[in-house]
Write a protein that holds these residues in place. Structure first.
Motif, mmCIF file in Angstrom:
data_model
loop_
_atom_site.group_PDB
_atom_site.id
_atom_site.type_symbol
_atom_site.label_atom_id
_atom_site.label_comp_id
_atom_site.label_asym_id
_atom_site.label_seq_id
_atom_site.Cartn_x
_atom_site.Cartn_y
_atom_site.Cartn_z
ATOM 1 N N UNK A 246 0.975 -1.546 0.267
ATOM 2 C CA UNK A 246 -0.101 0.163 0.193
ATOM 3 C C UNK A 246 0.825 1.115 -0.414
ATOM 4 N N UNK A 247 1.376 1.161 -0.883
ATOM 5 C CA UNK A 247 2.631 2.183 -1.132
ATOM 6 C C UNK A 247 3.022 2.696 -2.519
ATOM 7 N N UNK A 248 2.660 4.024 -3.084
ATOM 8 C CA UNK A 248 2.699 4.184 -4.271
ATOM 9 C C UNK A 248 3.692 4.630 -4.857
ATOM 10 N N UNK A 249 4.355 5.099 -3.278
ATOM 11 C CA UNK A 249 6.074 5.393 -3.849
ATOM 12 C C UNK A 249 7.405 4.195 -3.883
ATOM 13 N N UNK A 250 6.735 3.455 -3.432
ATOM 14 C CA UNK A 250 7.742 1.523 -3.365
ATOM 15 C C UNK A 250 8.252 1.486 -4.622
ATOM 16 N N UNK A 251 10.197 1.589 -4.425
ATOM 17 C CA UNK A 251 10.219 1.098 -6.254
ATOM 18 C C UNK A 251 11.793 1.062 -5.501
ATOM 19 N N UNK A 252 11.835 -0.290 -6.398
ATOM 20 C CA UNK A 252 13.439 -0.370 -6.682
ATOM 21 C C UNK A 252 14.448 0.831 -7.246
ATOM 22 N N UNK A 253 15.440 0.846 -6.443
ATOM 23 C CA UNK A 253 16.609 1.635 -6.228
ATOM 24 C C UNK A 253 17.332 1.394 -6.976
ATOM 25 N N UNK A 254 17.806 1.216 -8.185
ATOM 26 C CA UNK A 254 19.043 0.443 -8.878
ATOM 27 C C UNK A 254 20.631 1.354 -8.350
ATOM 28 N N UNK A 255 20.607 2.711 -7.979
ATOM 29 C CA UNK A 255 21.394 3.179 -7.591
ATOM 30 C C UNK A 255 22.258 3.317 -6.464
ATOM 31 N N UNK A 256 20.988 3.066 -5.258
ATOM 32 C CA UNK A 256 21.411 2.880 -3.976
ATOM 33 C C UNK A 256 21.492 1.407 -3.687
ATOM 34 N N UNK A 257 20.590 0.309 -4.513
ATOM 35 C CA UNK A 257 20.953 -0.684 -4.153
ATOM 36 C C UNK A 257 19.760 -1.262 -3.123
ATOM 37 N N UNK A 258 18.892 -0.461 -3.119
ATOM 38 C CA UNK A 258 17.756 -0.488 -2.226
ATOM 39 C C UNK A 258 16.274 -0.003 -2.128
ATOM 40 N N UNK A 259 15.562 -0.478 -1.837
ATOM 41 C CA UNK A 259 13.607 0.077 -2.047
ATOM 42 C C UNK A 259 14.016 1.185 -1.536
ATOM 43 N N UNK A 260 13.671 2.185 -2.735
ATOM 44 C CA UNK A 260 12.627 3.524 -2.110
ATOM 45 C C UNK A 260 11.162 3.325 -1.541
ATOM 46 N N UNK A 261 10.804 4.297 -0.693
ATOM 47 C CA UNK A 261 9.547 4.160 0.290
ATOM 48 C C UNK A 261 9.106 5.196 0.662
ATOM 49 N N UNK A 262 7.690 5.538 0.514
ATOM 50 C CA UNK A 262 7.202 6.587 1.327
ATOM 51 C C UNK A 262 7.524 7.447 2.571
ATOM 52 N N UNK A 263 6.648 8.372 3.201
ATOM 53 C CA UNK A 263 7.164 9.119 3.955
ATOM 54 C C UNK A 263 6.131 8.315 4.923
#
Lengths: 322, 113
Positions: A246-263
């Protein structure tokens, strides 16, 4: 020079620097003792109160197998609370005091247990997400600097894995079931995801006592590091279930090697910490009632023990050690 | 998850040692568990219980839910005598390295000893 002549603070610092454990009767700074009592007690209270949301489904588990598993899990939580109280007591605080502090709201427990378990799928989500988050935190705590806390964590971690796997298995069964069962699983994920990731605590930038706790090697990773680790582990597990985070901002961040997630909604988090979550009052009222209802049992047991001692002074030794 | 619940504004740490809580007053027992035949009993933790029998039952439920033991000892915590960590230098820091086998050099030709 004998060790006794070394300044106790220097000896304590040296032990911490060398990665040695602090044991109960060692000299320790008052702040360390207070921090340890507070953290271990809150951890113990969390395990004990944590029985309630799951206990809510014991009588309504869908099969005998699920019911037996859930009873075992809830019993484990009680056991975890007891290992931790036992560790806290080595620091000179009594069990009675800890109970009283919990019952009067002067010590808290993890806010995650102030959310209700509305459907059977919540039992799956709690095992998968809440226990999954607990493992992430507790694996780090097996290396914490206070010996009794570290040992309790080792034992707890060994047992916790079953908790998470049984939760995930419940989710798997639901997503492979009917449409409405799958919807039930999605609904549980929707409600438990944000509380689960917020339970790692406020962001590092706003976390006041993280720095000192890290200096004392109580905490070896920060809230944000642990949260990221948990998100990275859990997202693929949700994908396997075919559920949507349930997080529209959740996405794999290739550069960081981690998932980004919303506030995270920190206002909601603080409301629950302050006692205004959906179940805060109910949880404590239930705990106090159980304690009060058990008073006559404790009194009777003590009266019995007293009588036995009078009748046969060696009664306690009737089962001699082999 | 962090069990280290953050403090809210104005929250103070409670002071310990001045509880007025009245309870059954169960004494504290230390628990020792033998993991399997052939091994010693090892300290596992502690429990509160009214007497020795109740303590062994509590210890079984708390410390051996997964076949961790075949025998349990409990002893009242107040009955344990211990060394003082401040004296640990005098008690334990007296290395006599000649008590260890590696202190002695044996020619290689002699073989394993």
């Amino acid at each position: 020079m004998a060790l006794t002549e070394i300044d106790p603070q220097e000896r304590f610092d040296a032990l911490i620097d060398h990665g040695a454990k602090i044991e109960p009767r060692d000299w320790m700074p008052d702040g360390y003792r207070q921090t340890m009592i507070r953290q271990i007690a809150q951890h113990a209270h969390s395990e004990v109160i944590g029985q309630q949301p799951e206990g809510n489904w014991l009588t309504r588990a869908p099969t005998l197998r699920r019911k037996a598993i859930l009873i075992a899990k809830v019993q484990d939580e009680a056991g975890h609370g007891l290992y931790l109280y036992s560790a806290a007591e080595t620091l000179g605080v009594s069990r009675d005091e800890l109970n009283e502090l919990l019952h009067t709201g002067r010590q808290k427990y993890s806010s995650i247990f102030n959310y209700p378990t509305l459907t059977w799928a919540d039992i799956g989500a709690v095992g998968w997400l809440v226990d999954g988050a607990a493992i992430t935190n507790q694996v780090m705590l097996t290396r914490t600097s206070f010996g009794p806390y570290s040992r309790a964590m080792v034992k707890i971690c060994k047992e916790e894995s079953f908790h998470q796997r049984q939760g995930y298995e419940i989710m798997l069964a639901l997503v492979n079931g009917t449409e409405s069962q799958k919807a039930m699983a999605q609904d549980a994920l929707d409600r438990w995801w944000w509380p689960s990731i917020s339970m790692f605590g406020p962001p590092d930038a706003e976390s006041t006592h993280t720095e000192q706790s890290q200096k004392w090697k109580i905490k070896l990773e920060t809230n944000d590091e642990l949260r990221q680790k948990f998100v990275d582990m859990t997202v693929p597990q949700a994908e396997y279930l075919g559920l949507k985070m349930p997080d529209p901002d959740l996405a794999w961040n290739e550069e960081r090697g981690h998932y980004d997630f919303g506030d995270i909604d920190w206002d909601d988090f603080w409301e629950v910490v302050k006692g205004n979550g959906p179940c805060n009052r109910e949880r404590i009222a239930h705990k106090v009632k159980a304690w009060d209802d058990g008073a006559w049992v404790r009194e009777a047991a003590m009266a019995h023990a007293h009588k036995q001692r009078l009748a046969e002074p060696s009664a306690d030794a009737s089962r001699k050690a082999e | 998850m962090s069990y280290d619940v953050p403090k809210i504004e104005g929250e103070e740490d409670p002071t310990f040692g001045n509880s007025t809580a009245g309870t059954g007053g169960y004494p504290l027992w230390e628990v020792f568990v033998r993991a399997q035949r052939g091994l010693s009993h090892v300290h596992a933790g502690s429990v509160h219980a009214s007497d020795g029998e109740a303590a062994t039952q509590a210890a079984r439920d708390v410390y051996t839910r997964r076949e961790e033991g075949v025998s349990i000892w409990v002893v009242r915590s107040s009955e344990i005598h211990a060394t003082d960590p401040d004296d640990s230098g005098d008690w334990f820091d007296n290395p006599k390295i000649y008590r260890h086998p590696t202190f002695y050099e044996i020619p290689e030709e002699v073989g394993h000893m």
